[in-house]
Design an enzyme around this catalytic site. Structure first.
Site, PDB file in Angstrom:
ATOM      1  N   ASN A   1       0.682  -1.171   0.060  1.00  0.00           N
ATOM      2  CA  ASN A   1      -0.066  -0.113   0.029  1.00  0.00           C
ATOM      3  C   ASN A   1       0.960   1.300   0.031  1.00  0.00           C
ATOM      4  O   ASN A   1       1.376   1.647   1.079  1.00  0.00           O
ATOM      5  CB  ASN A   1      -0.875   0.043   1.185  1.00  0.00           C
ATOM      6  CG  ASN A   1      -1.728   1.156   1.239  1.00  0.00           C
ATOM      7  OD1 ASN A   1      -1.772   1.982   0.343  1.00  0.00           O
ATOM      8  ND2 ASN A   1      -2.368   1.504   2.690  1.00  0.00           N
TER       9      ASN A   1
ATOM     10  N   LYS B   1       0.009   4.336  -0.295  1.00  0.00           N
ATOM     11  CA  LYS B   1      -0.763   5.449   0.052  1.00  0.00           C
ATOM     12  C   LYS B   1      -0.406   6.580  -0.960  1.00  0.00           C
ATOM     13  O   LYS B   1      -0.262   6.509  -2.191  1.00  0.00           O
ATOM     14  CB  LYS B   1      -0.337   5.571   1.548  1.00  0.00           C
ATOM     15  CG  LYS B   1      -0.288   4.567   2.368  1.00  0.00           C
ATOM     16  CD  LYS B   1      -0.201   4.921   3.831  1.00  0.00           C
ATOM     17  CE  LYS B   1      -0.183   3.588   4.617  1.00  0.00           C
ATOM     18  NZ  LYS B   1      -0.224   3.797   6.136  1.00  0.00           N
TER      19      LYS B   1
ATOM     20  N   HIS C   1      -9.754   1.203   4.209  1.00  0.00           N
ATOM     21  CA  HIS C   1      -8.379   1.376   5.081  1.00  0.00           C
ATOM     22  C   HIS C   1      -8.754   2.376   6.388  1.00  0.00           C
ATOM     23  O   HIS C   1      -9.648   3.141   6.146  1.00  0.00           O
ATOM     24  CB  HIS C   1      -7.414   1.897   4.187  1.00  0.00           C
ATOM     25  CG  HIS C   1      -6.169   2.038   4.851  1.00  0.00           C
ATOM     26  ND1 HIS C   1      -5.622   3.188   5.729  1.00  0.00           N
ATOM     27  CD2 HIS C   1      -5.132   1.124   4.456  1.00  0.00           C
ATOM     28  CE1 HIS C   1      -4.276   2.628   6.230  1.00  0.00           C
ATOM     29  NE2 HIS C   1      -3.928   1.599   5.549  1.00  0.00           N
TER      30      HIS C   1
ATOM     31  N   GLU D   1      -7.171   4.623   7.295  1.00  0.00           N
ATOM     32  CA  GLU D   1      -7.094   6.121   7.156  1.00  0.00           C
ATOM     33  C   GLU D   1      -8.297   6.852   6.219  1.00  0.00           C
ATOM     34  O   GLU D   1      -8.663   8.011   6.339  1.00  0.00           O
ATOM     35  CB  GLU D   1      -5.769   6.250   6.027  1.00  0.00           C
ATOM     36  CG  GLU D   1      -4.611   5.947   7.155  1.00  0.00           C
ATOM     37  CD  GLU D   1      -3.311   5.458   6.233  1.00  0.00           C
ATOM     38  OE1 GLU D   1      -3.406   5.470   5.101  1.00  0.00           O
ATOM     39  OE2 GLU D   1      -2.444   5.282   6.741  1.00  0.00           O
TER      40      GLU D   1
ATOM     41  N   GLU E   1      -5.765  -4.790  10.395  1.00  0.00           N
ATOM     42  CA  GLU E   1      -4.953  -4.062  10.432  1.00  0.00           C
ATOM     43  C   GLU E   1      -5.342  -3.184  11.718  1.00  0.00           C
ATOM     44  O   GLU E   1      -6.060  -2.278  11.813  1.00  0.00           O
ATOM     45  CB  GLU E   1      -4.749  -2.957   9.376  1.00  0.00           C
ATOM     46  CG  GLU E   1      -4.262  -3.507   8.052  1.00  0.00           C
ATOM     47  CD  GLU E   1      -3.968  -2.390   6.929  1.00  0.00           C
ATOM     48  OE1 GLU E   1      -2.677  -2.848   6.644  1.00  0.00           O
ATOM     49  OE2 GLU E   1      -4.396  -1.339   6.760  1.00  0.00           O
TER      50      GLU E   1
ATOM     51  N   GLY F   1       1.918   2.247  10.733  1.00  0.00           N
ATOM     52  CA  GLY F   1       2.867   3.314  10.356  1.00  0.00           C
ATOM     53  C   GLY F   1       3.584   3.758  11.711  1.00  0.00           C
ATOM     54  O   GLY F   1       4.195   4.931  11.898  1.00  0.00           O
TER      55      GLY F   1
ATOM     56  N   SER G   1       2.825  -2.275  10.336  1.00  0.00           N
ATOM     57  CA  SER G   1       4.351  -2.251  10.267  1.00  0.00           C
ATOM     58  C   SER G   1       4.993  -3.564  10.084  1.00  0.00           C
ATOM     59  O   SER G   1       5.980  -3.880  10.908  1.00  0.00           O
ATOM     60  CB  SER G   1       4.803  -1.946  11.866  1.00  0.00           C
ATOM     61  OG  SER G   1       4.352  -0.830  12.008  1.00  0.00           O
TER      62      SER G   1
HETATM   63  C1  PEP Z   1      -0.936   0.098   5.785  1.00  0.00           C
HETATM   64  O1  PEP Z   1      -1.007   1.225   5.344  1.00  0.00           O
HETATM   65  O2  PEP Z   1      -1.832  -0.745   5.366  1.00  0.00           O
HETATM   66  C2  PEP Z   1      -0.095  -0.263   6.934  1.00  0.00           C
HETATM   67  C3  PEP Z   1      -0.033  -1.478   7.444  1.00  0.00           C
HETATM   68  O3  PEP Z   1       0.956   0.579   7.064  1.00  0.00           O
HETATM   69  P1  PEP Z   1       2.483   0.097   7.767  1.00  0.00           P
HETATM   70  O4  PEP Z   1       2.973  -1.119   7.250  1.00  0.00           O
HETATM   71  O5  PEP Z   1       3.225   1.269   7.520  1.00  0.00           O
HETATM   72  O6  PEP Z   1       2.033   0.111   9.080  1.00  0.00           O
END
Ligand code: PEP
Length: 253
Positions: free
Chosen positions: A9, A11, A97, A99, A169, A175, A215
């Protein structure tokens, strides 16, 4: 067959030329994905044609969109529909997601409509769920996630659900550098499968891919993906580094 998936992803990151360089770097490594393994790249919408071109010829590599509008077409300035993405060759769309839920106020009901829009045209929603920190600290993550699944997915038939990929998630791990331990991931992934089994039966639940996101990096991917109910990852930050995402793809079981 349940798929094992490494999904990037990106983003809202990278310029077009940086995107091309990243893909070139990544594709220097030879991959021979098994029949049940996929690498998916959810890139910014304007980079889809470039990504499709770069990925062509790589077996089981796919491009995805990061979001879509719930309607097919119409007066929705600035929006892109699932139908439009499909017409470009995009068959996977990330839906819900955290976000999008947080910054764009996407509700469970709206996400149910988006899931329908994606499934109706024969594409695959990568449906995200996961709890915020306060809910985890209160020990209420299972109820929270079960409610997200019920509200946005449980109107689907079993046949439709088979075309959905779920990404768990936990928001506190996205992040932040904080990853759920492999035990925490396995525990809630098994719970998600139980919730699906209660509604659709064990045979259907066993076929659904449940990705972990939060992460994921080269250093923890093998351990996370080795868990029985973890079928790969949805990866943000580490997917922007070629060596990291290469190792994550190679960590698929
Ligand atoms: C994500 O954006 O779905 C995500 C899991 O980000 P990160 O791996 O940076 O935590």
């Amino acid at each position: 067959m349940r798929k094992q998936i490494a999904a990037a992803n990106w983003k809202m990151n990278l310029t077009l030329s940086e995107a091309g360089t990243l893909l070139d770097e990544l594709l220097k490594t030879p991959y021979s994905l098994k029949e049940n393994q996929e690498a998916i790249f959810a890139v910014p919408a304007p980079y889809i044609p470039l990504t499709i071109e770069k990925l062509s010829g790589n077996n089981n590599f796919f491009v995805a969109a990061q979001n879509c509008h719930q309607k097919t077409s119409g007066a929705y300035t600035g929006e892109v529909s699932a139908t439009m993405f499909a017409s470009m060759g995009v068959k996977h769309i990330v839906i819900g997601h955290s976000e999008r839920r947080e910054y764009f106020m996407e509700s469970d009901a709206l996400l149910a409509e988006k899931v329908d829009a994606v499934l109706t045209i024969g594409s695959t929603p990568i449906f995200c769920c996961g709890e915020p920190l306060a809910i985890r600290e209160a020990g209420a993550q299972n109820d929270f996630v079960a409610e997200q699944l019920k509200s946005s997915l449980f109107h689907l038939s079993a046949e439709q659900l088979l075309n959905v990929v779920i990404a768990y998630e936990p928001i506190w791990a996205i992040g932040t550098g904080k990853t759920a331990s492999s035990e925490q991931a396995q525990e809630i992934h098994a719970f998600i499968r139980t919730v699906l089994a209660a509604k659709y039966g064990q045979a259907i639940a066993d076929q659904i891919s449940i990705l972990y996101g939060g992460s994921v990096k080269a250093a923890n991917a093998v351990e996370l993906f080795s868990q029985k109910d973890v079928d790969g990852g949805l990866v943000g930050g580490a997917s922007l580094i070629a060596t990291e995402f290469t190792a994550i793809i190679k960590a698929l079981k």
